[in-house]
Design an enzyme around this catalytic site. Sequence first.
Site, mmCIF file in Angstrom:
data_model
loop_
_atom_site.group_PDB
_atom_site.id
_atom_site.type_symbol
_atom_site.label_atom_id
_atom_site.label_comp_id
_atom_site.label_asym_id
_atom_site.label_seq_id
_atom_site.Cartn_x
_atom_site.Cartn_y
_atom_site.Cartn_z
ATOM 1 N N PRO A 74 -37.988 93.632 -32.944
ATOM 2 C CA PRO A 74 -39.447 94.357 -32.733
ATOM 3 C C PRO A 74 -39.323 94.837 -34.669
ATOM 4 O O PRO A 74 -38.536 95.288 -34.934
ATOM 5 C CB PRO A 74 -39.515 95.420 -32.017
ATOM 6 C CG PRO A 74 -37.983 95.051 -31.068
ATOM 7 C CD PRO A 74 -37.208 94.279 -31.892
ATOM 8 N N LYS A 113 -35.882 98.353 -26.226
ATOM 9 C CA LYS A 113 -35.098 97.442 -26.892
ATOM 10 C C LYS A 113 -34.035 98.077 -27.685
ATOM 11 O O LYS A 113 -34.227 99.450 -27.963
ATOM 12 C CB LYS A 113 -35.939 96.619 -28.180
ATOM 13 C CG LYS A 113 -37.095 95.747 -27.472
ATOM 14 C CD LYS A 113 -36.634 94.494 -27.146
ATOM 15 C CE LYS A 113 -37.912 93.533 -27.005
ATOM 16 N NZ LYS A 113 -37.645 92.124 -26.467
ATOM 17 N N ILE A 125 -40.371 90.240 -29.713
ATOM 18 C CA ILE A 125 -40.210 89.181 -28.666
ATOM 19 C C ILE A 125 -40.303 89.674 -27.225
ATOM 20 O O ILE A 125 -39.431 90.273 -26.919
ATOM 21 C CB ILE A 125 -38.746 88.286 -28.795
ATOM 22 C CG1 ILE A 125 -38.900 87.852 -30.212
ATOM 23 C CG2 ILE A 125 -38.662 87.001 -27.675
ATOM 24 C CD1 ILE A 125 -37.380 87.403 -30.671
#
Length: 119
Positions: free
Chosen positions: A2, A33, A65
């Site tokens: 990210p 994440k 993602i």
Amino acid sequence: MPHFRIETNVPRSKIPADFVLKAVPVLAKALGKPEQYCVVSIIPDVPMSFGGTTDPCAVANLMSIGALGVEQNKKHAKILFELVEQELGIKNDRMYITFQDEPTGNVGFKGTTFHAIFG
């Protein structure tokens, strides 16, 4: 993976020295994440007008993602707009955030792509 990138007309002298360090855990938690993969960058002093004035404003992009989508982005927007307003003094009606969900094959890391890393 990210990356939260902010471009703003706020001068560098008004950006808290620890802003990016404070923002990484916020981003990691919001997206679910690991912090070790999260990047926050800020580009200050950009000549910028929003709505015809040069009051503090920004444009931002959140690339990840996965972990993005219609409902998820509403939650991310709330958290990120609050962070930017609290830390940088940019009101939530003076900034846009674009959300960019990248496929694993489009993000490189360690000399390859996340597609190769994830298998």
